[in-house]
Design a protein around this motif. Structure first.
Motif, PDB file in Angstrom:
ATOM      1  N   GLY A  32       5.660   2.768  36.652  1.00  0.00           N
ATOM      2  CA  GLY A  32       7.078   2.474  36.744  1.00  0.00           C
ATOM      3  C   GLY A  32       7.413   1.007  36.577  1.00  0.00           C
ATOM      4  O   GLY A  32       8.587   0.627  36.620  1.00  0.00           O
ATOM      5  N   GLY A  33       6.406   0.165  36.383  1.00  0.00           N
ATOM      6  CA  GLY A  33       6.632  -1.268  36.215  1.00  0.00           C
ATOM      7  C   GLY A  33       6.874  -1.630  34.761  1.00  0.00           C
ATOM      8  O   GLY A  33       6.711  -0.807  33.852  1.00  0.00           O
ATOM      9  N   PRO A  34       7.264  -2.876  34.506  1.00  0.00           N
ATOM     10  CA  PRO A  34       7.552  -3.303  33.133  1.00  0.00           C
ATOM     11  C   PRO A  34       6.286  -3.481  32.307  1.00  0.00           C
ATOM     12  O   PRO A  34       5.330  -4.126  32.752  1.00  0.00           O
ATOM     13  N   ALA A  35       6.281  -2.914  31.127  1.00  0.00           N
ATOM     14  CA  ALA A  35       5.132  -3.050  30.233  1.00  0.00           C
ATOM     15  C   ALA A  35       5.095  -4.444  29.627  1.00  0.00           C
ATOM     16  O   ALA A  35       6.117  -5.136  29.539  1.00  0.00           O
ATOM     17  N   LEU A  36       3.921  -4.846  29.196  1.00  0.00           N
ATOM     18  CA  LEU A  36       3.766  -6.106  28.464  1.00  0.00           C
ATOM     19  C   LEU A  36       3.381  -5.778  27.018  1.00  0.00           C
ATOM     20  O   LEU A  36       2.447  -6.331  26.452  1.00  0.00           O
ATOM     21  N   THR A  37       4.125  -4.847  26.438  1.00  0.00           N
ATOM     22  CA  THR A  37       3.850  -4.401  25.069  1.00  0.00           C
ATOM     23  C   THR A  37       4.602  -5.254  24.061  1.00  0.00           C
ATOM     24  O   THR A  37       5.598  -5.898  24.374  1.00  0.00           O
ATOM     25  N   ASN A  38       4.111  -5.209  22.826  1.00  0.00           N
ATOM     26  CA  ASN A  38       4.811  -5.820  21.699  1.00  0.00           C
ATOM     27  C   ASN A  38       5.046  -4.714  20.675  1.00  0.00           C
ATOM     28  O   ASN A  38       4.281  -4.527  19.736  1.00  0.00           O
ATOM     29  N   LEU A  39       6.113  -3.953  20.914  1.00  0.00           N
ATOM     30  CA  LEU A  39       6.376  -2.753  20.120  1.00  0.00           C
ATOM     31  C   LEU A  39       6.657  -3.082  18.663  1.00  0.00           C
ATOM     32  O   LEU A  39       6.192  -2.387  17.756  1.00  0.00           O
ATOM     33  N   LEU A  40       7.398  -4.147  18.420  1.00  0.00           N
ATOM     34  CA  LEU A  40       7.756  -4.466  17.036  1.00  0.00           C
ATOM     35  C   LEU A  40       6.552  -4.957  16.253  1.00  0.00           C
ATOM     36  O   LEU A  40       6.439  -4.693  15.052  1.00  0.00           O
ATOM     37  N   ALA A  41       5.623  -5.647  16.922  1.00  0.00           N
ATOM     38  CA  ALA A  41       4.387  -6.045  16.246  1.00  0.00           C
ATOM     39  C   ALA A  41       3.578  -4.810  15.856  1.00  0.00           C
ATOM     40  O   ALA A  41       2.971  -4.767  14.787  1.00  0.00           O
ATOM     41  N   MET A  42       3.585  -3.791  16.724  1.00  0.00           N
ATOM     42  CA  MET A  42       2.856  -2.566  16.393  1.00  0.00           C
ATOM     43  C   MET A  42       3.487  -1.867  15.186  1.00  0.00           C
ATOM     44  O   MET A  42       2.773  -1.391  14.299  1.00  0.00           O
ATOM     45  N   LYS A  43       4.828  -1.807  15.144  1.00  0.00           N
ATOM     46  CA  LYS A  43       5.474  -1.188  13.977  1.00  0.00           C
ATOM     47  C   LYS A  43       5.164  -1.983  12.712  1.00  0.00           C
ATOM     48  O   LYS A  43       4.947  -1.410  11.642  1.00  0.00           O
ATOM     49  N   GLN A  44       5.127  -3.302  12.823  1.00  0.00           N
ATOM     50  CA  GLN A  44       4.748  -4.133  11.680  1.00  0.00           C
ATOM     51  C   GLN A  44       3.322  -3.809  11.250  1.00  0.00           C
ATOM     52  O   GLN A  44       3.035  -3.662  10.055  1.00  0.00           O
ATOM     53  N   GLY A  45       2.429  -3.699  12.239  1.00  0.00           N
ATOM     54  CA  GLY A  45       1.048  -3.383  11.919  1.00  0.00           C
ATOM     55  C   GLY A  45       0.909  -2.039  11.233  1.00  0.00           C
ATOM     56  O   GLY A  45       0.110  -1.873  10.299  1.00  0.00           O
ATOM     57  N   MET A  46       1.693  -1.055  11.676  1.00  0.00           N
ATOM     58  CA  MET A  46       1.638   0.260  11.039  1.00  0.00           C
ATOM     59  C   MET A  46       2.132   0.198   9.597  1.00  0.00           C
ATOM     60  O   MET A  46       1.564   0.845   8.703  1.00  0.00           O
ATOM     61  N   GLY A  47       3.184  -0.571   9.375  1.00  0.00           N
ATOM     62  CA  GLY A  47       3.683  -0.710   8.010  1.00  0.00           C
ATOM     63  C   GLY A  47       2.646  -1.323   7.089  1.00  0.00           C
ATOM     64  O   GLY A  47       2.447  -0.875   5.951  1.00  0.00           O
ATOM     65  N   ILE A  48       1.961  -2.357   7.577  1.00  0.00           N
ATOM     66  CA  ILE A  48       0.911  -2.987   6.781  1.00  0.00           C
ATOM     67  C   ILE A  48      -0.236  -2.018   6.546  1.00  0.00           C
ATOM     68  O   ILE A  48      -0.790  -1.933   5.441  1.00  0.00           O
ATOM     69  N   SER A  49      -0.594  -1.267   7.583  1.00  0.00           N
ATOM     70  CA  SER A  49      -1.679  -0.290   7.446  1.00  0.00           C
ATOM     71  C   SER A  49      -1.351   0.751   6.386  1.00  0.00           C
ATOM     72  O   SER A  49      -2.205   1.115   5.553  1.00  0.00           O
ATOM     73  N   LEU A  50      -0.108   1.235   6.390  1.00  0.00           N
ATOM     74  CA  LEU A  50       0.312   2.203   5.367  1.00  0.00           C
ATOM     75  C   LEU A  50       0.231   1.587   3.977  1.00  0.00           C
ATOM     76  O   LEU A  50      -0.228   2.234   3.016  1.00  0.00           O
ATOM     77  N   LEU A  51       0.682   0.335   3.859  1.00  0.00           N
ATOM     78  CA  LEU A  51       0.665  -0.343   2.558  1.00  0.00           C
ATOM     79  C   LEU A  51      -0.763  -0.515   2.059  1.00  0.00           C
ATOM     80  O   LEU A  51      -1.064  -0.242   0.876  1.00  0.00           O
ATOM     81  N   LEU A  52      -1.662  -0.946   2.937  1.00  0.00           N
ATOM     82  CA  LEU A  52      -3.058  -1.121   2.535  1.00  0.00           C
ATOM     83  C   LEU A  52      -3.702   0.224   2.207  1.00  0.00           C
ATOM     84  O   LEU A  52      -4.540   0.315   1.301  1.00  0.00           O
ATOM     85  N   THR A  53      -3.316   1.265   2.937  1.00  0.00           N
ATOM     86  CA  THR A  53      -3.853   2.598   2.651  1.00  0.00           C
ATOM     87  C   THR A  53      -3.486   3.037   1.238  1.00  0.00           C
ATOM     88  O   THR A  53      -4.287   3.671   0.540  1.00  0.00           O
ATOM     89  N   ARG A  54      -2.310   2.680   0.826  1.00  0.00           N
ATOM     90  CA  ARG A  54      -1.857   3.085  -0.507  1.00  0.00           C
ATOM     91  C   ARG A  54      -2.496   2.253  -1.612  1.00  0.00           C
ATOM     92  O   ARG A  54      -2.840   2.790  -2.679  1.00  0.00           O
ATOM     93  N   TYR A  55      -2.715   0.938  -1.370  1.00  0.00           N
ATOM     94  CA  TYR A  55      -3.066   0.070  -2.492  1.00  0.00           C
ATOM     95  C   TYR A  55      -4.413  -0.643  -2.388  1.00  0.00           C
ATOM     96  O   TYR A  55      -4.934  -1.106  -3.398  1.00  0.00           O
ATOM     97  N   TRP A  56      -4.999  -0.754  -1.206  1.00  0.00           N
ATOM     98  CA  TRP A  56      -6.246  -1.511  -1.095  1.00  0.00           C
ATOM     99  C   TRP A  56      -7.433  -0.634  -1.489  1.00  0.00           C
ATOM    100  O   TRP A  56      -7.515   0.509  -1.069  1.00  0.00           O
ATOM    101  N   PRO A  57      -8.355  -1.153  -2.308  1.00  0.00           N
ATOM    102  CA  PRO A  57      -9.463  -0.329  -2.806  1.00  0.00           C
ATOM    103  C   PRO A  57     -10.250   0.345  -1.686  1.00  0.00           C
ATOM    104  O   PRO A  57     -10.662  -0.294  -0.717  1.00  0.00           O
ATOM    105  N   GLY A  58     -10.437   1.643  -1.836  1.00  0.00           N
ATOM    106  CA  GLY A  58     -11.248   2.414  -0.910  1.00  0.00           C
ATOM    107  C   GLY A  58     -10.479   3.016   0.253  1.00  0.00           C
ATOM    108  O   GLY A  58     -10.917   4.015   0.838  1.00  0.00           O
ATOM    109  N   ARG A  59      -9.334   2.430   0.597  1.00  0.00           N
ATOM    110  CA  ARG A  59      -8.632   2.893   1.797  1.00  0.00           C
ATOM    111  C   ARG A  59      -8.026   4.278   1.620  1.00  0.00           C
ATOM    112  O   ARG A  59      -8.113   5.113   2.524  1.00  0.00           O
ATOM    113  N   PHE A  60      -7.382   4.496   0.499  1.00  0.00           N
ATOM    114  CA  PHE A  60      -6.760   5.813   0.318  1.00  0.00           C
ATOM    115  C   PHE A  60      -7.819   6.903   0.288  1.00  0.00           C
ATOM    116  O   PHE A  60      -7.603   8.003   0.832  1.00  0.00           O
ATOM    117  N   ASP A  61      -8.951   6.647  -0.336  1.00  0.00           N
ATOM    118  CA  ASP A  61     -10.005   7.664  -0.405  1.00  0.00           C
ATOM    119  C   ASP A  61     -10.461   8.069   0.993  1.00  0.00           C
ATOM    120  O   ASP A  61     -10.629   9.266   1.288  1.00  0.00           O
TER     121      ASP A  61
END
Length: 614
Positions: A173-202
């Motif tokens: 019930g206490g306040p989290a020390l999360t960085n939610l927007l950094a995680m969403k940024q990280g997911m976006g980058i991960s998706l982008l690399l999955t699509r275009y970085w060699p070997g990731r999509f495979d």
């Protein structure tokens, strides 16, 4: 040999020349593809304090599906995506995004409350079948099976943790020390690399489709990936359009109300003009006892528990149809039943009383076996100071009989079931003097809504209240048979859907406040000592992201930490002024922001020692 050397020199010069010509573009690309997150030492052990809820119930609460689809892609993808780390050797494997140790760097707490039980981090929920970006059921291209939603729950933002030496302490019930927007940024980058970085999509395709997938299956998966990337790009474009009005939230903060509004009135409604900047981030509030308050949110703007909780679910991307009448306006994936059960767990099965205090999730007690023991003699002195300087607004301690004076109509009222409800005072900003952005921006924001939705107000807060109520009522109406009026009242918490917008912030009891840094509604003061001391001595800049607890000053360590968030209190929305104890205090003449006389260092130590007992 000489020819090879010359060729090597030419290539190096070309690279250097290319960098010189495109260094700004390369820097921008690196910034876009780099997530700054703190790396913490691993504690030797993690402990849960006894806060009145059994471990099996907490384990359920941590992962109860509210119907959220926070990440915009299925659970199966979440488990298959790799971390947004660029390996400069193509085809090299990197760790999975879902790795608990990696998510810990964003502030999400590993769920080890039941030893040996495999679980996602606290606040991650595996849900029911979800829709793809086209509105169709999301299916695995090879097996054609429905794919499952994944999203965050209220436990993600309202479960805190700190470390002391080699021990981590979880604060339910206490306040989290999360960085939610950094995680969403990280997911976006991960998706982008999955699509275009060699070997990731495979590798991704093999995890999702299996080794026997056809070329058509892989192309379909690639199209799904591109559709998801397009959605992320659309949100990124919206964020860039309002960047001048936004401030960085960082660790432990979120502009929750504005982001809920953006999800509902811009993304769900498909109206880019309704997207607003994140101009007023707040520190995640503690949620113990809140079901017994008449108003919630820092600005005391929402009354009904179900509107509060369903609104939160919509804000972290529960599916909501506001644009296609043929599919049922206000049809959503919000799980009202789960929200009610979660609220009841926090509320408890009995009523507040002088003997037992508040039922349900209780505030944490100072763990003297982990932190230095309380100096009771000093705390007794602090108790007298509390009565003098704090009690008028924050009430007597919740452990005292005086707190439960149900005959005091200024303190207590009743809900529609006759249960006692604590009346929390909304203190005008003209008196308390804290940063006005959160209250003012909610009042000033308006939204454009089509007539067919039946929304009466263009004021953001009131329009949101109507949308959430209609969404919940749609759930009630679709039940077989529809939920009756009496049951609706019970599920709504026996409170009406009332909202208000005032230039004020609510004041609440201080039980457990020692475990809820940083302080003030926007998290602009790192410790209780800084809050009680001379306001001019409050840190102008400090860092969030460090979890190590300071038991002397009550707060996180706030010196510089690699990849931490630098909190600049000179920025609108980040002000650390207000709630001040100063030499020029005059009880007969109000000075904005000044609430009491200056406290000596010894008095501050005594008051801090007493706050540890609450």
């Amino acid at each position: 040999m000489r020819g090879k050397r010359i060729a090597t020199i030419v290539i190096v010069l070309a690279i250097v020349g290319g960098y010189a010509a495109f260094k700004d573009d390369i820097a921008k690309l690196w910034q876009d593809l780099h997530v700054k997150i703190v790396e913490h030492p691993t504690p030797k052990k993690t402990v849960w304090l006894d806060q009145g809820i059994a471990k099996d119930k907490l384990s359920w609460f941590y992962h109860a599906d509210q119907g959220t689809r926070t990440f915009g892609f299925p659970y199966e993808w979440f488990m298959a995506l790799e971390q947004p780390t660029i390996s400069w050797l193509p085809f090299t494997k990197v760790g999975l995004f879902s790795d608990t140790a990696y998510l810990d760097r964003y502030g999400f707490i590993a769920d080890t409350i039941i030893p040996g039980k495999e679980a996602l981090p606290i606040g991650f929920a595996k849900g029911t079948p979800m829709l793809d970006p086209t509105g169709a059921v999301w299916r695995n291209p090879r097996t054609k099976k429905e794919m499952i939603g994944v999203g965050l729950t209220c436990a993600a933002c309202h479960t805190g943790s700190f470390t002391y030496k080699d021990t981590a302490v979880v604060i339910d019930g206490g306040p989290a020390l999360t960085n939610l927007l950094a995680m969403k940024q990280g997911m976006g980058i991960s998706l982008l690399l999955t699509r275009y970085w060699p070997g990731r999509f495979d590798r991704f395709a093999e995890r999702i489709l299996g080794p026997d997938a056809t070329l058509d299956d892989r192309e379909t998966l690639k199209n799904q990936l591109e559709q998801t990337l397009n959605q992320y790009k659309q949100v990124k474009n919206l964020e860039e359009r309002v960047a001048a009005q936004s401030i960085v939230e960082g660790y432990g903060r979120l502009d929750a109300l504005n982001r809920i509004g953006n999800q509902v009135f811009s993304i769900d409604l498909k109206k880019p003009e309704n997207y607003a900047g994140s101009s007023s981030p707040v520190h995640y509030p503690r949620i113990w006892n809140t079901p017994w308050f008449d108003w919630v949110q820092y600005n005391g703007s929402i009354m009904q528990p179900m509107v509060r909780n369903a609104g939160e679910s919509l804000g972290v991307s529960a599916e909501l149809n506001l644009t296609e009448p043929s599919k049922g306006l206000y049809k959503s994936s919000v799980d009202v039943d789960a929200l009610f059960k979660m609220e009841q767990m926090i509320k408890g099965d009995t009523q507040p009383n002088a003997k037992d205090g508040f039922p349900g999730l209780r505030s944490p007690k100072w763990p003297a076996d982990i932190l230095p023991p309380i100096d009771q003699k000093l705390a007794d002195k602090g108790a007298e100071l509390y009565k003098t300087h704090c009690q008028e607004c924050h009430r007597p301690p919740v452990t005292s009989e005086a707190f439960y004076d149900f005959n005091n109509k200024d303190w207590w009222t009743k809900n529609e079931a006759g249960e006692p409800i604590l009346k929390v005072e909304n203190v005008p900003i003209s008196h308390i003097g804290t940063d006005p952005a959160q209250a003012a921006d909610m009042i000033n924001r308006t939204v454009s809504v089509p007539a067919n939705l039946g929304i009466k107000s263009s004021s953001f807060a009131f329009a949101l209240g109507e949308v959430v109520e209609k969404t919940v009522n749609h759930v009630f109406d679709q039940k077989k048979p529809p939920v009756g009026p009496a049951e609706r009242k019970r599920i709504d918490g026996y409170m009406p859907n009332e909202l208000r917008g005032e230039l004020a912030y609510k004041v609440r009891p201080l039980n457990g406040v020692w475990a809820t840094p940083p302080y003030l509604h926007n998290g602009s003061v790192p410790t209780v000592e800084a809050l009680l001391g001379p306001p001019e001595d409050r840190p102008k800049k400090f860092y969030l992201g460090n979890r190590e607890y300071d038991p002397v000053n009550l707060g996180y360590k706030f010196d510089k930490i690699d990849n931490g968030f630098e909190f600049d209190t000179s920025i609108r929305g980040n002000s650390n002024r207000g709630h001040e104890f100063r030499q020029d205090y005059n009880k007969d003449k109000e000075i904005k922001g000044v609430i009491g006389p200056a406290l000596s260092a010894d008095d501050r130590k005594a008051l801090i020692e007493y706050l540890k007992t609450l």
